[in-house]
Scaffold this motif. Sequence first.
Motif, PDB file in Angstrom:
ATOM      1  N   VAL A 574       0.822  -1.217   0.000  1.00  0.00           N
ATOM      2  CA  VAL A 574       0.000   0.000   0.000  1.00  0.00           C
ATOM      3  C   VAL A 574       0.857   1.269   0.000  1.00  0.00           C
ATOM      4  O   VAL A 574       0.567   2.231  -0.718  1.00  0.00           O
ATOM      5  CB  VAL A 574      -0.963  -0.003   1.206  1.00  0.00           C
ATOM      6  CG1 VAL A 574      -1.702   1.331   1.312  1.00  0.00           C
ATOM      7  CG2 VAL A 574      -1.951  -1.151   1.082  1.00  0.00           C
ATOM      8  N   THR A 602      -3.519   7.526   5.744  1.00  0.00           N
ATOM      9  CA  THR A 602      -4.886   8.010   5.598  1.00  0.00           C
ATOM     10  C   THR A 602      -5.868   6.902   5.974  1.00  0.00           C
ATOM     11  O   THR A 602      -5.502   5.725   6.068  1.00  0.00           O
ATOM     12  CB  THR A 602      -5.148   8.446   4.154  1.00  0.00           C
ATOM     13  OG1 THR A 602      -5.058   7.294   3.301  1.00  0.00           O
ATOM     14  CG2 THR A 602      -4.127   9.482   3.700  1.00  0.00           C
ATOM     15  N   SER A 603      -7.112   7.277   6.180  1.00  0.00           N
ATOM     16  CA  SER A 603      -8.142   6.286   6.494  1.00  0.00           C
ATOM     17  C   SER A 603      -8.266   5.261   5.373  1.00  0.00           C
ATOM     18  O   SER A 603      -8.465   4.064   5.618  1.00  0.00           O
ATOM     19  CB  SER A 603      -9.485   6.986   6.715  1.00  0.00           C
ATOM     20  OG  SER A 603      -9.420   7.863   7.808  1.00  0.00           O
ATOM     21  N   ASP A 604      -8.126   5.741   4.139  1.00  0.00           N
ATOM     22  CA  ASP A 604      -8.219   4.831   2.993  1.00  0.00           C
ATOM     23  C   ASP A 604      -7.054   3.845   2.994  1.00  0.00           C
ATOM     24  O   ASP A 604      -7.247   2.648   2.715  1.00  0.00           O
ATOM     25  CB  ASP A 604      -8.227   5.643   1.694  1.00  0.00           C
ATOM     26  CG  ASP A 604      -8.258   4.751   0.452  1.00  0.00           C
ATOM     27  OD1 ASP A 604      -9.275   4.045   0.274  1.00  0.00           O
ATOM     28  OD2 ASP A 604      -7.255   4.747  -0.298  1.00  0.00           O
ATOM     29  N   GLU A 605      -5.853   4.312   3.291  1.00  0.00           N
ATOM     30  CA  GLU A 605      -4.682   3.416   3.324  1.00  0.00           C
ATOM     31  C   GLU A 605      -4.831   2.360   4.423  1.00  0.00           C
ATOM     32  O   GLU A 605      -4.496   1.186   4.223  1.00  0.00           O
ATOM     33  CB  GLU A 605      -3.410   4.236   3.537  1.00  0.00           C
ATOM     34  CG  GLU A 605      -3.000   5.056   2.310  1.00  0.00           C
ATOM     35  CD  GLU A 605      -1.897   6.037   2.595  1.00  0.00           C
ATOM     36  OE1 GLU A 605      -1.209   6.465   1.642  1.00  0.00           O
ATOM     37  OE2 GLU A 605      -1.714   6.407   3.784  1.00  0.00           O
ATOM     38  N   ALA A 607      -7.631   1.216   5.610  1.00  0.00           N
ATOM     39  CA  ALA A 607      -8.668   0.282   5.170  1.00  0.00           C
ATOM     40  C   ALA A 607      -8.120  -0.697   4.137  1.00  0.00           C
ATOM     41  O   ALA A 607      -8.451  -1.897   4.158  1.00  0.00           O
ATOM     42  CB  ALA A 607      -9.854   1.054   4.603  1.00  0.00           C
ATOM     43  N   ARG A 608      -7.277  -0.223   3.230  1.00  0.00           N
ATOM     44  CA  ARG A 608      -6.694  -1.105   2.206  1.00  0.00           C
ATOM     45  C   ARG A 608      -5.764  -2.139   2.842  1.00  0.00           C
ATOM     46  O   ARG A 608      -5.775  -3.314   2.447  1.00  0.00           O
ATOM     47  CB  ARG A 608      -5.934  -0.270   1.176  1.00  0.00           C
ATOM     48  CG  ARG A 608      -6.855   0.526   0.231  1.00  0.00           C
ATOM     49  CD  ARG A 608      -6.071   1.563  -0.548  1.00  0.00           C
ATOM     50  NE  ARG A 608      -5.019   0.957  -1.364  1.00  0.00           N
ATOM     51  CZ  ARG A 608      -3.993   1.640  -1.878  1.00  0.00           C
ATOM     52  NH1 ARG A 608      -3.892   2.937  -1.649  1.00  0.00           N
ATOM     53  NH2 ARG A 608      -3.085   1.026  -2.616  1.00  0.00           N
ATOM     54  N   GLU A 610      -5.955  -3.316   5.912  1.00  0.00           N
ATOM     55  CA  GLU A 610      -6.817  -4.286   6.603  1.00  0.00           C
ATOM     56  C   GLU A 610      -7.426  -5.269   5.613  1.00  0.00           C
ATOM     57  O   GLU A 610      -7.494  -6.483   5.882  1.00  0.00           O
ATOM     58  CB  GLU A 610      -7.919  -3.549   7.363  1.00  0.00           C
ATOM     59  CG  GLU A 610      -7.436  -2.824   8.601  1.00  0.00           C
ATOM     60  CD  GLU A 610      -8.576  -2.127   9.331  1.00  0.00           C
ATOM     61  OE1 GLU A 610      -8.464  -1.909  10.538  1.00  0.00           O
ATOM     62  OE2 GLU A 610      -9.591  -1.792   8.667  1.00  0.00           O
TER      63      GLU A 610
END
Length: 871
Positions: A574, A602-605, A607-608, A610
């Motif tokens: 990521v 970031t929140s997106d990173e 989440a990715r 996870e």
Amino acid sequence: MKSAEIRQKFLQFFESQGHTIVPSSSLVPGNDPTLLFTNSGMVQFKDLFLGTETRSYKRATSSQRSVRAGGKHNDLENVGYTARHHTFFEMLGNFSFGDYFKREAIQYAWQLLTGVYGLPKEKLWVTVYQEDDEAYALWRDEIGVPVERIIRIGDNKGARYASDNFWQMGDTGPCGPCTEIFYDHGPDIWGGPPGSPEEDGDRYIEIWNLVFMQFERDAAGTLTPLPKPCVDTGMGLERIAAVLQHVHSNYEIDLFQNLIKAAARETGCTDLNENSLKVIADHIRACSFLIVDGVIPGSEGRGYVLRRIIRRALRHGYNLGQKKPFFYRLVKDLVIEMGEAYPELVANQSRVEQVLRQEEERFGETLENGMKILDVALAGLKPGQALDGDTLFTLYDTYGFPTDLTADICREREIDVDMAGFEVAMKRQRDQARAAGKFKQSAGLSYDGAKTVFVGYSELLGEGRVTALYVDGTPVKAIEAGQSAVVVLDHSPFYAESGGQVGDSGVLYASQGKFIVDDTLKVQSEVFGHHGKLESGRLELGETVKSEVDAERRARTGRNHSSTHLLHKALRIVLGDHVQQKGSLVDPDKTRFDFAHDAPMTSDEIARVEAIVNKEVLANTPVTTKMVSYDEAVKDGAVALFGEKYGDEVRVLDIGFSRELCGGTHVARTGDIGLFKIVAETGVAAGIRRVEAITGDNSLAFVQHLNATLNSAANTLKVQPGEVPARLGQVQDQVRQLEKELAQLKSKLATSAGADLAAGAVDVKGVKVLAAVLNGVDPKSLRETVDKLKDKLHSAAIVLAAVEGSKVSLVAGVTADASGKVKAGELVNFVAQQVGGKGGGRPDMAMAGGTDPSGLEAALAGVQAWVESRL
């Protein structure tokens, strides 16, 4: 001869004599909890000397970077003020592991010093241990050193073998005599030869110590000759460079002179003999290499020492008048000096600069925050009184506020400092850190028995013979119920703390007793110590016990450990291949993973990451291991982890898409991990991020708690769970609007009250004086009211106060025409001192506070007379 050439010639000389050049090891000792930092060349060879490890060579040479700035070996306070003390130094050394001994070691040293380096023979003196006739004869008969320059050093500490020329690894274990080589700087410098009353002078300087590990010392103090004696030598690069460059102080050598000039450039200091420049030049080396080796500035352990060194350097920059970040700018100069010898410094230059710059910026905040705290602490003290030791320590330990800076400020205010109380607090902190810190003393035990065969990869139950028992570090033959002890077994299923994974706990069942194991730590690299307490009965040396590991704790730890490997790989996918592990902690509750990355995730990173890990979990692939050579493992793509110490043969772990070198315990299949959930992502230093994650039943409990919290919030807001964010947004908007309306009302109230107060102003020599209480308003409104009153009264001196509980807020204002004689800062301080505070500010406007409202009425009543006395 330049320092780099001296280092190169040393290594090349010993390579020509059949020695293997071994790269410098990390400043963080691998799997050695007895040491805070690598402090000598022999540290990385410790297990070879102990006979618990073998390698492909029997002769080695190295230039080992070393640090002495914490724990037992601490030279920090002397740095910059003596000629030869450093926090960081390079130790040149040659080593023999049961190969050559005294004759060759002495011959090599003499040949290098006089032949390769060209030192005059008549300038060299040697010392030997008083009983070491062999070494004495070698120097006299084979080397040809005159007897008047060979000095026998005896036992000067009240016991046999207690001599500066008798080395020992510990109270027991390998030991032996040593011979030291000294250089005579000449009669122009005061001092006498070693062993004389004037030996502490600087004329005769030790440059090389040759240690002969000749004996094994037991608990009774008896010395037994070792079957394969060894050699361990150490020569400080900085010291020999000073000799070869014909200077007296290490700080005059080429390496330091260039760094001192760089420090002068960045601080604006023109006096190159300034001690503060020496401190800065020394400290940039220690700090940079500690960061290269993965140490992060922090509040405990190695990180605490690093932060202290950084801030000590910055304080010396402050002494030279440099208030802005400057220290990190010296990294490029250090790379020029040492980058060729240590390419890892070049590779990490940017990260080192980032870490140091961030610490400098934090230190600026520390000065500001520390001053606020110190002002409050000093407000209630009068000249001649002392700032208590606990406050001094809190400023130093919690806020990083330098003690010498606190003392300077106190002196300016005629306040003493309670250094004795500070030392008591320091000792208390050290004792607590020693009791709870990571550097547990299992490895400080003397042990010469069989290695522990670890059977815990496949079994949680086992049987083993007790090969050693220790109580308070002392070997015993038996322990009784209620005693805490360390038990060593020849076979054990208990995993010993290593590579970030905590040790196992469980139970040892003896024929007559039950021993509760709280933790398992390494006594030696392949010897496990089981720490705990005998709950009942008796346990004897040589007895066979049944071992039972806490299965649930092991399983939870295994889930977290396996997820760490998947997390590492996912982060690289990521965030990029620059991600490297910089530390980890795996226990039953979580995995904590530190890695190199220069920005918050970031929140997106998150989440990715996870999603990638949980995809591998759901694939439920088998976890496999194999033993191969280190070179083969790395060639096959296995990742070597930070903080681990690897031998010639390594254990390769394949888990999902991850392949790493690891000796820890893991799940059987990826599906055993259960749900993987990241619960925290924070920064711990510039360029270093930290992720904490949980697995299995911990993840389930976490999700259930979040769900319960969401439902509770929904019930409170009287909406469905999915509507909570929108409803909270509405509530926040309503709160902001109400706060705005409240502020407007307070301002109107203060203005109205101020208009009424103006009528109460008293004319004193043409200046309107007003001192009053205006309750129910905040400091901002209080100040606005003073401004309005100044406009209304034209020529005035005003003090307004507000009381809330025990807190007193004060604002003083003086119009421009009167501020030449009446200063607002002095006026507000006059009132503040009578209400338990202290204040100051500009001549026209100043604010202060206090903690004793009982004195406010009298204080305000005295304002008129105070103003009149100045008009």
